[in-house]
Design an enzyme around this catalytic site. Structure first.
Site, PDB file in Angstrom:
ATOM      1  N   GLU A 122       0.830  -1.201   0.000  1.00  0.00           N
ATOM      2  CA  GLU A 122       0.000   0.000   0.000  1.00  0.00           C
ATOM      3  C   GLU A 122       0.864   1.249   0.000  1.00  0.00           C
ATOM      4  O   GLU A 122       1.990   1.240   0.476  1.00  0.00           O
ATOM      5  CB  GLU A 122      -0.901  -0.005   1.238  1.00  0.00           C
ATOM      6  CG  GLU A 122      -1.909  -1.135   1.184  1.00  0.00           C
ATOM      7  CD  GLU A 122      -2.856  -1.185   2.364  1.00  0.00           C
ATOM      8  OE1 GLU A 122      -4.025  -1.491   2.140  1.00  0.00           O
ATOM      9  OE2 GLU A 122      -2.442  -0.924   3.500  1.00  0.00           O
ATOM     10  N   CYS A 161       3.382   8.599   0.961  1.00  0.00           N
ATOM     11  CA  CYS A 161       4.007   7.687   1.923  1.00  0.00           C
ATOM     12  C   CYS A 161       4.135   6.330   1.236  1.00  0.00           C
ATOM     13  O   CYS A 161       3.127   5.714   0.885  1.00  0.00           O
ATOM     14  CB  CYS A 161       3.115   7.600   3.168  1.00  0.00           C
ATOM     15  SG  CYS A 161       3.690   6.411   4.377  1.00  0.00           S
ATOM     16  N   CYS A 194       6.994  -6.547   7.055  1.00  0.00           N
ATOM     17  CA  CYS A 194       8.148  -6.039   7.800  1.00  0.00           C
ATOM     18  C   CYS A 194       8.671  -7.141   8.703  1.00  0.00           C
ATOM     19  O   CYS A 194       7.900  -7.896   9.282  1.00  0.00           O
ATOM     20  CB  CYS A 194       7.745  -4.826   8.642  1.00  0.00           C
ATOM     21  SG  CYS A 194       9.164  -3.970   9.369  1.00  0.00           S
ATOM     22  N   CYS A 197       7.720  -4.333  15.805  1.00  0.00           N
ATOM     23  CA  CYS A 197       7.243  -3.267  16.697  1.00  0.00           C
ATOM     24  C   CYS A 197       5.842  -3.634  17.187  1.00  0.00           C
ATOM     25  O   CYS A 197       4.961  -3.981  16.384  1.00  0.00           O
ATOM     26  CB  CYS A 197       7.261  -1.921  15.973  1.00  0.00           C
ATOM     27  SG  CYS A 197       8.926  -1.499  15.400  1.00  0.00           S
ATOM     28  N   CYS A 244       2.411  -1.951  15.669  1.00  0.00           N
ATOM     29  CA  CYS A 244       2.320  -1.669  14.232  1.00  0.00           C
ATOM     30  C   CYS A 244       1.612  -2.800  13.474  1.00  0.00           C
ATOM     31  O   CYS A 244       1.962  -3.974  13.632  1.00  0.00           O
ATOM     32  CB  CYS A 244       3.730  -1.461  13.672  1.00  0.00           C
ATOM     33  SG  CYS A 244       3.738  -1.108  11.903  1.00  0.00           S
ATOM     34  N   CYS A 257      -0.911   6.221   9.766  1.00  0.00           N
ATOM     35  CA  CYS A 257       0.371   5.635  10.183  1.00  0.00           C
ATOM     36  C   CYS A 257       0.170   4.281  10.838  1.00  0.00           C
ATOM     37  O   CYS A 257      -0.635   4.156  11.754  1.00  0.00           O
ATOM     38  CB  CYS A 257       1.016   6.482  11.270  1.00  0.00           C
ATOM     39  SG  CYS A 257       1.748   7.953  10.698  1.00  0.00           S
TER      40      CYS A 257
END
Ligand code: SAH
Length: 384
Positions: free
Chosen positions: A109, A122, A129, A133, A136, A358
């Site tokens: 995305e 962005c 990933c 974290c 996230c 975010c």
């Protein structure tokens, strides 16, 4: 919010089986080498780049300042192919999110965030990933692979093309790029560095280096390598002012603790006077890292470093186990920083009605990291 069918497709999607060189995979240096290899003059690179990046042309036949035989040759051995757009959603606040297919059942995305004075895109740098974290959504999706250069710059290229279609005067193109989508950019240096070079190259996206920002969770050795390779702006995802808390929120901290990270930031800033400051991102998690004592600790940690702190209200996702800090807690935190001379902004949440804010980017990741096993267990740091 609205979802609209996409009426145009990535060029080259019907390309036959011949393995062609995708010219979006090459930065200017790579493209010059490509033409030299063909027995051509290196300046063909600049000619082609102008067509591709400035005019959005993908058909070699339209590149009229290139000789016919070379155009024919290029059509046989090369292509200009951005990832295919699967879906595009518009938020009520003007934010737009694209979903790109990148093969193997994966998708990524990227989000366009228009503002009065800038149009920020962005972009993602990895499929999922590998860092973990705890707050996230991308981490939850797991990890599949690094993106290629064409998949990274293709996001900008396609966004510009689509924006240009909606605003033919061209005044709504991308002016700023942040590598804050899916993935850890510094764990994909091989593709990210040439992609960054294209972003700031006058012959390609021609963005100001101050308007291209790499965000990292703190991959310290790669921070040094990045600033040797290319001059862009840096953001560091800090999220906690001490190692105990940061170990929990950003597990990479166990390998590169805060003293190492801050030393790398100072080295970055010491590299001439080109870089004015580092942006520190700090996600505001209710009762976790948002108390006044955390703000005071953060002030000491930053000392006299030229820094801007970006307080990001946590964007919830299913099963996150965290809550967003209250507006009062965020303002109180910001005031402590400001009163002690630290520049702090509380970021407005954008695009959350389309899960484009975010940390909400997840795409479709064919997870190869077996992350789900871990999340089947009660999680470290889980909160009621
Ligand atoms: N891996 C890099 C690039 C991704 S940037 C990095 O961590 O910097 C994504 C930014 O959004 C980071 O600052 C990240 O910490 C923040 N973020 C992640 N999840 C979030 C969430 N749920 N709410 C708000 N911000 C989040």
């Amino acid at each position: 919010m609205s979802t609209h069918p996409v009426t145009f497709f990535s060029p080259g999607e019907n390309a036959d089986e011949v393995e062609r060189t995708n010219l979006l995979d090459l930065d200017r240096e790579g493209l010059r080498a490509f033409f030299v290899e063909l027995g051509e003059k290196p300046f063909r690179a600049e000619q082609v780049m102008k067509w591709v990046y400035h005019y959005g042309v993908t058909d070699f036949d339209e590149m009229t300042n290139i000789s016919r035989p070379l155009r024919e040759r290029l059509s046989e051995i090369a292509e200009i192919r951005a990832p295919q757009v699967l879906n595009c959603q518009d938020s009520a606040d003007g934010t737009r999110k694209w979903l790109f297919a990148i093969g193997g059942g994966n998708s990524i995305e990227c989000v366009f965030i228009p503002d009065e004075d800038r149009n920020t895109l962005c972009i993602s740098t990895q499929v999922g990933c590998a860092l973990d974290c705890s707050f996230c959504a991308t981490a939850r999706a797991g990890f599949n692979r690094n993106l290629t250069v064409s998949e990274i710059v293709g996001q900008i290229w396609m966004a510009n093309r689509s924006l240009l279609r909606d605003h033919p005067q061209g005044e709504r193109g991308v002016s700023n790029v942040v590598l804050m989508g899916m993935g850890e950019p510094l764990l994909n240096m091989k593709a990210v560095v040439p992609a960054l070079k294209l972003m700031i190259d006058d012959m390609a996206f021609a963005l100001s280096k101050r308007h291209v920002t790499v965000s990292t969770s703190g991959v310290v050795p790669k921070m040094d390598r990045l600033h040797e390779a290319v001059d862009v702006s840096l953001a560091v995802s800090l999220h906690a002012p001490n190692d105990t808390l940061r170990d929990e929120l950003v597990p990479l901290n166990k390998s590169h603790p805060l003293d190492e990270l801050m030393a790398a930031c100072w080295r970055w800033l010491a590299d001439g006077n080109r870089k004015k400051h580092i942006m520190f991102e700090y996600v505001m998690l209710d009762g976790v890292n948002d108390r006044p004592e955390h703000a005071h600790e953060l002030v000491s940690l930053l000392g006299n470093m030229p820094a801007k702190v970006n307080l990001i209200p946590f964007n919830p996702f299913e099963g996150s186990g965290y809550r967003r800090s209250s507006e009062e807690a965020i303002q109180r935190f910001a005031k402590i920083l400001r009163d002690r001379g630290v520049f702090a902004i509380a970021r407005r949440t954008r695009g959350d009605d389309i899960d484009a804010a975010c940390g909400q980017l997840a795409g479709e990741v064919e997870d190869r990291s077996k992350r789900w096993r871990k999340f089947a267990e009660p999680r470290f740091g889980e909160r009621a």
